[in-house]
Scaffold this motif. Structure first.
Motif, short mmCIF file in Angstrom:
data_model
loop_
_atom_site.label_atom_id
_atom_site.label_comp_id
_atom_site.label_asym_id
_atom_site.label_seq_id
_atom_site.Cartn_x
_atom_site.Cartn_y
_atom_site.Cartn_z
N ASP A 116 -44.37 40.98 -0.21
CA ASP A 116 -42.96 41.17 -1.09
C ASP A 116 -41.96 40.81 0.03
O ASP A 116 -40.94 40.17 -0.29
N LEU A 117 -42.16 41.04 1.25
CA LEU A 117 -41.26 41.05 2.11
C LEU A 117 -41.01 39.47 2.57
O LEU A 117 -39.92 39.01 2.89
N ALA A 118 -42.24 39.08 2.66
CA ALA A 118 -42.26 37.39 2.94
C ALA A 118 -41.49 36.61 2.04
O ALA A 118 -40.75 35.84 2.24
N TYR A 119 -41.69 36.99 0.75
CA TYR A 119 -40.89 36.30 -0.52
C TYR A 119 -39.47 36.73 -0.26
O TYR A 119 -38.90 35.56 -0.43
N ARG A 120 -39.21 37.67 -0.19
CA ARG A 120 -37.81 38.01 -0.11
C ARG A 120 -36.81 37.16 1.32
O ARG A 120 -36.07 36.64 1.13
N ALA A 121 -37.56 37.17 2.36
CA ALA A 121 -37.10 36.48 3.42
C ALA A 121 -37.02 35.03 3.46
O ALA A 121 -36.09 34.46 3.65
N ASN A 122 -38.19 34.66 2.56
CA ASN A 122 -37.98 33.16 2.28
C ASN A 122 -37.18 32.40 1.26
O ASN A 122 -36.45 31.55 1.41
N PHE A 123 -36.90 33.29 0.18
CA PHE A 123 -36.36 32.73 -1.09
C PHE A 123 -34.99 33.49 -1.25
O PHE A 123 -34.15 32.98 -1.84
N ALA A 124 -34.85 34.69 -0.67
CA ALA A 124 -33.45 35.29 -0.93
C ALA A 124 -32.81 35.56 0.21
O ALA A 124 -31.57 35.87 0.18
#
Length: 233
Positions: A116-124
């Protein structure tokens, strides 16, 4: 089992939809979710990073305006799930190290948090996940030990076999793109489907009714996804 790619926007969206579908499933507390590795661009060098829009335009013969339209379509879907999504200012690169860290995180019981942290960092956020310092920061935020994380990143073979084993399994199951969900190792659901379809699929798999055997000619429903060549990503 759900093969995910942290750099695939439809995995970001599909994970949110699957979790909503799972939350509506009566037997949700008896379901174990396992995330598997899948690389969309496995031959890209670790040092080869660049802006997503330019990558989309170059790889698929699109103009920058067409690439922006592709990203806008993804953003609309992300926003409909309550997810933040930056259409510009993001990087694209090799994801092998992130997959290796996700296997470390799985061993330590914090894989979902790191994903979830990787998704947030990459997309948001404006945080490139393709450099070691960012990966270390995310891993520590997820609850991993910094020394252990740096040791894994420094050893290119650490968890490499685990990543490759996931990718072999995905190929054997017929996963040519992601997200791809395997239920009870018997049924496949492809793409970022609506939450209601995931609930229905879980109910059908639970009852043992035929949804679609994995490896068949089709999977349940059609939806946006990233294929092995990058697709809509």
């Amino acid at each position: 089992m759900a093969p995910f790619v942290h750099a695939c926007p439809w995995c970001y969206i599909g994970k949110a939809r699957f979790e909503k579908g799972l939350a509506a499933f009566a037997h949700r507390d008896e379901i174990e979710v396992v995330h598997r590795s899948f690389e969309l661009d496995p031959h890209r060098a670790k040092s080869e990073t660049g802006p997503v829009l330019e990558m989309l335009a170059s790889k698929y013969g699109r103009t920058l305006d067409e690439a922006r339209a592709m990203e806008a379509h993804v953003a609309t879907n992300a926003h409909s799930e309550g997810l933040e999504y930056r259409t510009e200012g993001r990087d694209h690169g090799n994801t092998f190290d992130i997959h290796r860290l996700l296997h470390l995180a799985k061993d330590r019981g914090v894989q979902n948090a790191l994903l979830d942290l990787a998704y947030r960092a990459n997309f948001a956020e404006e945080r490139s996940v393709f450099d070691d310092d960012t990966l270390v920061a995310l891993a520590v935020e997820a609850g991993l030990d910094e020394t252990e994380v740096r040791a894994v990143l420094a050893d290119p073979e650490a968890y490499a076999d685990a990543v490759r084993a996931d990718e072999r399994e995905a190929a054997e199951l017929g996963a040519n793109g992601v997200p791809f969900f395997v239920l009870d190792r018997k049924y496949g659901v492809s793409g970022g489907q609506p939450a209601e379809l995931f609930t229905q699929a879980l109910e059908q798999a639970w009852q043992g009714r035929a949804l679609q055997p994995v490896g068949g000619a089709a999977t349940a429903g059609t939806a946006d996804a990233c294929d092995i060549d990058g697709g809509n990503c």
